[in-house]
Scaffold this motif. Structure first.
Motif, PDB file in Angstrom:
ATOM      1  N   LEU A 259      16.163 -32.312 -33.211  1.00  0.00           N
ATOM      2  CA  LEU A 259      14.859 -32.650 -33.772  1.00  0.00           C
ATOM      3  C   LEU A 259      13.784 -31.708 -33.247  1.00  0.00           C
ATOM      4  N   ALA A 260      13.779 -31.466 -31.941  1.00  0.00           N
ATOM      5  CA  ALA A 260      12.767 -30.584 -31.358  1.00  0.00           C
ATOM      6  C   ALA A 260      12.863 -29.174 -31.936  1.00  0.00           C
TER       7      ALA A 260
ATOM      8  N   ILE B 151       7.239 -35.749 -28.696  1.00  0.00           N
ATOM      9  CA  ILE B 151       7.802 -36.617 -29.735  1.00  0.00           C
ATOM     10  C   ILE B 151       9.205 -37.089 -29.367  1.00  0.00           C
ATOM     11  N   VAL B 152      10.026 -36.209 -28.819  1.00  0.00           N
ATOM     12  CA  VAL B 152      11.407 -36.594 -28.516  1.00  0.00           C
ATOM     13  C   VAL B 152      11.552 -37.265 -27.159  1.00  0.00           C
ATOM     14  N   SER B 153      10.508 -37.223 -26.317  1.00  0.00           N
ATOM     15  CA  SER B 153      10.647 -37.764 -24.963  1.00  0.00           C
ATOM     16  C   SER B 153       9.755 -38.971 -24.676  1.00  0.00           C
ATOM     17  N   SER B 154       8.651 -39.123 -25.415  1.00  0.00           N
ATOM     18  CA  SER B 154       7.716 -40.199 -25.118  1.00  0.00           C
ATOM     19  C   SER B 154       8.187 -41.520 -25.740  1.00  0.00           C
TER      20      SER B 154
ATOM     21  N   LEU C  40       2.672 -26.587 -30.890  1.00  0.00           N
ATOM     22  CA  LEU C  40       3.891 -27.036 -31.559  1.00  0.00           C
ATOM     23  C   LEU C  40       4.991 -27.380 -30.566  1.00  0.00           C
ATOM     24  N   GLU C  41       5.231 -26.520 -29.604  1.00  0.00           N
ATOM     25  CA  GLU C  41       6.319 -26.752 -28.656  1.00  0.00           C
ATOM     26  C   GLU C  41       6.057 -27.981 -27.791  1.00  0.00           C
ATOM     27  N   SER C  42       4.849 -28.104 -27.248  1.00  0.00           N
ATOM     28  CA  SER C  42       4.556 -29.246 -26.382  1.00  0.00           C
ATOM     29  C   SER C  42       4.563 -30.554 -27.171  1.00  0.00           C
ATOM     30  N   ALA C  43       4.086 -30.517 -28.409  1.00  0.00           N
ATOM     31  CA  ALA C  43       4.092 -31.730 -29.234  1.00  0.00           C
ATOM     32  C   ALA C  43       5.512 -32.154 -29.564  1.00  0.00           C
TER      33      ALA C  43
END
Length: 440
Positions: free
Chosen positions: A399-400, A432-435, A425-428
């Motif tokens: 997904l990332a 998204i996949v970790s929060s 983009l990278e930090s978002a």
């Protein structure tokens, strides 16, 4: 927008009728094909669902019905252009009235065949599953590469609520997810307008966005296959296709969520050995794009962040190498490069864009359009749509990695581009996949 007003903007579709086959099919056929024989095209599933009954109804009304063209096999019909050639061999363009009975792929095959034979056709919908019924195009595999082919939409659409309700539950849920994706597609159009690259067309906006949340208001009822809710979903999907007819492009129906789905399709993604439906891929991608919008628009980039982004902004030659590194094995890499080149901006143009963008206004407009991530996920769960990536076999790493790849595919400006251009983009994607607020 009323049915009549929407049809007044259609370039191909003349009639869209919600009602029983028995009371509508003969009159619609005769109106479109006076004095002609009916050639019904179906697959084995849709023949059982409605095709055989339609043939009996037409015969009883005095319409001559040719031997039907039924694609063999009870599995998923593949969008292979070879089927178009086979069907064209059966069409007598001077004598027959072409009637498709089906939904996505079957409709696309008939759509292309009718266009190439320079004739019109009608569709009897068998599932409220896609917005492609009335779109002026079809997705087909040509010589091993999936292409979007221009062709005319059906002249007539007939949707019998009882037939729609009898479709497999997964198809109904897929249609609900596909219609829901118009929320993020609309938000992406707002973003593109605010950065000055793609102004919103007011007719298309009113046609699709004005009543969208009303069409989507009954997820539990869709899951139960209730006719009224399916009629609303079908209505919304059909108007979306008419919006694409009017504008002659897919912007009204497709944003970043469809680009993410395209990446998975290019990688031939399967879950538990089976292809994932278009609507279910789009459901997960719509949630992911909703999360991306919430994160990126939370606050404007600071002066320091803008300066850092401008300092590391790649030249086009670097961007092209990045694309080739990611898609080098793909047959359409040159097309991807051409598309991405159209929206690439120089560092000077990016500096002006970031400085001039009215972030608070943008955030307000997008938030007014979006359903919050948690609410959208709740609705998907109620409708029986996937609400987490792993439900369709997408892990966190995949997904990332999809976010940056999807942003390269088309020239269409979306939240993926704003996130990339603002350096988020990278930090978002990581958030998204970790929060736990999203998919973590």
């Amino acid at each position: 927008m009323t049915r009549e007003e929407a049809l007044s903007y259609a370039t191909d579709t003349e009639a869209f009728v919600s009602g029983a086959l028995e009371t509508n099919a003969p009159a619609l056929f005769r109106s479109l094909f006076p004095g002609r024989r009916a050639l019904i095209v179906a697959d084995e599933n849709t023949w059982r669902a409605a095709g055989a009954r339609l043939a009996d109804i037409l015969r009883s009304a005095g319409v001559e019905v040719d031997e039907p063209y039924v694609f063999s096999g009870a599995g998923v019909l593949e969008p292979d252009y070879a089927y178009v050639a086979d069907l064209r061999a059966r069409i007598d363009a001077d004598l027959c009235g072409l009637v498709a009975v089906g939904s996505g792929t079957l409709n696309d095959i008939v759509k292309v065949a009718a266009y190439e034979e320079k004739i019109r056709y009608m569709i009897v919908a068998t599932a409220a599953s896609v917005d492609g019924y009335t779109s002026p195009g079809a997705s087909m595999v040509v010589d091993g590469f999936k292409e979007s082919l221009y062709c005319r939409a059906p002249a007539t659409v007939l949707a019998d609520g009882r037939v729609l309700a009898s479709a497999p539950p997964q198809m109904l849920r897929s249609g609900y997810a596909d219609l829901s994706s118009k929320i993020t597609a609309g938000a992406d159009w707002i973003i593109a307008e605010e950065v000055g690259v793609d102004p919103i067309d007011p007719v298309c906006w009113r046609m699709i966005q004005l009543d969208l949340l009303d069409w989507l208001s009954g997820p539990k009822h869709v899951a139960r296959g209730e006719v009224d809710s399916l009629d609303r979903v079908m209505y919304g999907l059909t108007l979306t296709g008419i919006g694409m007819q009017y504008l002659r492009r897919s912007r009204p129906a497709s944003g970043a969520e469809h680009l993410m789905s395209h990446v998975w399709e290019m990688n031939h993604h399967r879950h538990e050995g089976r292809p994932v439906s278009h609507g279910f891929k789009v459901a997960v991608a719509t949630l992911a794009c909703t999360a991306l919008m919430e994160i990126v628009l939370r606050r404007p980039p600071s002066k320091r962040e803008r300066e850092e982004r401008l300092a590391d902004w790649p030249r086009w030659e670097e961007r092209e190498r990045e694309i080739r590194g990611l898609f080098g094995a793909a047959g359409g890499v040159e097309r991807i490069i051409s598309e991405c080149r159209k929206k690439y901006v120089t560092v000077d143009a990016l500096e002006r864009r970031l400085a001039e963008l009215e972030w608070d206004r943008l955030r307000g407009r997008v938030e007014e359009r979006l359903l919050p991530f948690a609410e959208l996920r709740r609705r998907f769960a109620e409708a029986g749509c996937p609400s987490r990536p792993e439900e369709i076999g997408i892990d966190a790493a995949t997904l990332a990695a999809t976010f940056p790849a999807a942003g390269m595919l088309r020239s269409r400006y979306t939240i993926l581009d704003l996130a990339y251009e603002s350096g988020r983009l990278e930090s978002a994607a990581t958030e998204i996949v970790s929060s736990s607020d999203y998919f973590g």
